[in-house]
Design an enzyme around this catalytic site. Structure first.
Site, mmCIF file in Angstrom:
data_model
loop_
_atom_site.group_PDB
_atom_site.id
_atom_site.type_symbol
_atom_site.label_atom_id
_atom_site.label_comp_id
_atom_site.label_asym_id
_atom_site.label_seq_id
_atom_site.Cartn_x
_atom_site.Cartn_y
_atom_site.Cartn_z
ATOM 1 N N ALA A 178 0.827 -1.209 0.000
ATOM 2 C CA ALA A 178 0.000 0.000 0.000
ATOM 3 C C ALA A 178 0.859 1.255 0.000
ATOM 4 O O ALA A 178 1.844 1.350 0.730
ATOM 5 C CB ALA A 178 -0.914 0.005 1.224
ATOM 6 N N LYS B 53 8.554 8.530 -2.367
ATOM 7 C CA LYS B 53 8.995 7.142 -2.456
ATOM 8 C C LYS B 53 10.440 6.994 -1.971
ATOM 9 O O LYS B 53 10.776 6.022 -1.293
ATOM 10 C CB LYS B 53 8.871 6.628 -3.897
ATOM 11 C CG LYS B 53 7.456 6.591 -4.439
ATOM 12 C CD LYS B 53 6.530 5.726 -3.613
ATOM 13 C CE LYS B 53 6.832 4.254 -3.701
ATOM 14 N NZ LYS B 53 5.811 3.412 -3.024
#
Length: 372
Positions: A115, A191
């Site tokens: 997720a 990220k």
């Protein structure tokens, strides 16, 4: 390669991606029948991870933010040919809250933390992405450590590997890190910072829990329903003829089924502990080549796919008024070469070709009536 965010060369040590690599076939550890937690079970990649874990004999628990999504997940699994039954269970948990995570990891041997937020457009405040990505990852890692999970596999991204640097002909590898001070987008920054936080946490506080990371490129492959990865929309837009031409974009391609397979290999192979793995079918390809592949393989079904190349100036002009085009404009003509040699050599990973992945994407969109 070195950036302001730190050196890109990884060093060996607990919880840090190492560089010393053994050569040989992957060992999957004989871990069938254990319980695996997959976070974000309604996601495009997570659903395929659930399906493959079930097919390999594991019990699977997955998290959803809304309990009503259980029916959607089971429907997508059935479309993938997997009857989950009682081998699959659900827990309500959100990355922004501690609620539910102790229950989610209880009794699990492995965690696949798939997720992650992926916005359709660039947020006004980068922290809208960075904070939930980083804090959500740490929340899952703390819960896994406290539950004495054997190994966590975190889904990062090639966004954490090859951005923010000058152009180079050398392929990016797992030893490279994106320079977050190199003018990258909020998503790429989120990220990178989330993955760095994961390695740092495991080195300091991971206890006996191991960490592996998978860094996928653009994820394509057959869709199971209307919920799918943002990258799929590129193929849909080409099929629908939404663009007068093709922007000069280049990126890596991987089939969702192969990305899921790499997660399962990273989960159980002794060689995967403490390592990152780039997941790509091959080197970066151009969006123009993808358009030509669709035209060549699908015939009449791809009649709307443009084959002309859009002038860069036209894309930049559109980006002045369309925020969704800014990411495209920032990457015009940039080729980030890359390699997934580590996954192939250490884990025996053998992905489909990028052409096959893109073709499967298009065929599934057409079959499900998701194109015009």
């Amino acid at each position: 390669m070195t950036g302001k965010s730190g050196t890109t060369g990884a060093t060996s040590g607990p919880g840090v991606p190492g560089t010393a690599e053994a050569v040989g076939p992957a060992d999957h550890g004989g871990a069938g029948g254990t319980t695996v937690l997959v976070t974000g079970g309604s996601g495009f990649l997570a659903t395929r991870c659930i399906a493959q874990a079930l097919e390999r004999g594991h019990r699977v628990r997955t998290t959803v933010r809304d309990p009503a999504r259980e029916a959607d997940v089971r429907k997508d699994l059935a479309a993938a040919g997997v009857a989950a039954g009682e081998a699959l269970s659900f827990v309500v948990a959100d990355l922004t809250s501690d609620d539910g995570w102790t229950e989610a990891v209880d009794g699990c041997a492995y965690v696949l933390h798939v997720a992650s937020p992926f916005p359709p457009s660039r947020p006004r405040d980068e922290n809208e992405l960075i904070v939930p990505a980083r804090e959500g990852t740490l929340r899952v890692l703390r819960a896994a450590r406290d539950a004495r999970v054997r190994r966590v596999v975190v889904t990062s991204s090639f966004a954490a590997v090859g951005y923010g640097h000058p152009e180079t002909d050398r392929p990016f590898t797992e030893d490279d890190w994106t320079d977050v001070d190199g003018g990258v987008s909020p998503y790429i920054k989120s990220k990178t910072l989330a993955e760095r936080a994961a390695w740092d946490f495991m080195a300091r506080e991971g206890g006996g829990t191991e960490l592996s990371v998978v860094n996928p490129v653009g994820i394509f492959g057959p869709v199971l329903g209307p919920d799918h990865a943002e990258s799929i929309n590129m193929v849909r837009m080409l099929l629908d003829g939404d663009l007068p031409g093709v922007p000069r974009l280049h990126f890596g391609v991987v089939d969702v089924r192969d990305a899921a397979d790499l997660h399962l290999r990273a989960m159980t192979s002794p060689r995967a502990a403490g390592r990152r793995f780039v997941a790509s079918a091959g080197d970066a390809v151009s969006l123009h080549d993808i358009a030509l592949t669709l035209r060549g393989r699908l015939g009449e079904a791809a009649r709307r796919v443009p084959v002309g190349v859009l002038p860069d100036e036209a894309v930049r002009k559109a980006a002045e008024t369309d925020p969704a085009m800014r990411e495209t404009a920032d990457n015009l003509g940039r080729v980030r070469h890359l390699t997934s040699e580590r996954a192939r050599r250490l884990l025996g990973w053998r992905p489909r070709s990028g052409e096959d992945a893109v073709t499967a994407t298009a065929e599934s969109l057409i079959r499900l009536g998701l194109t015009r």
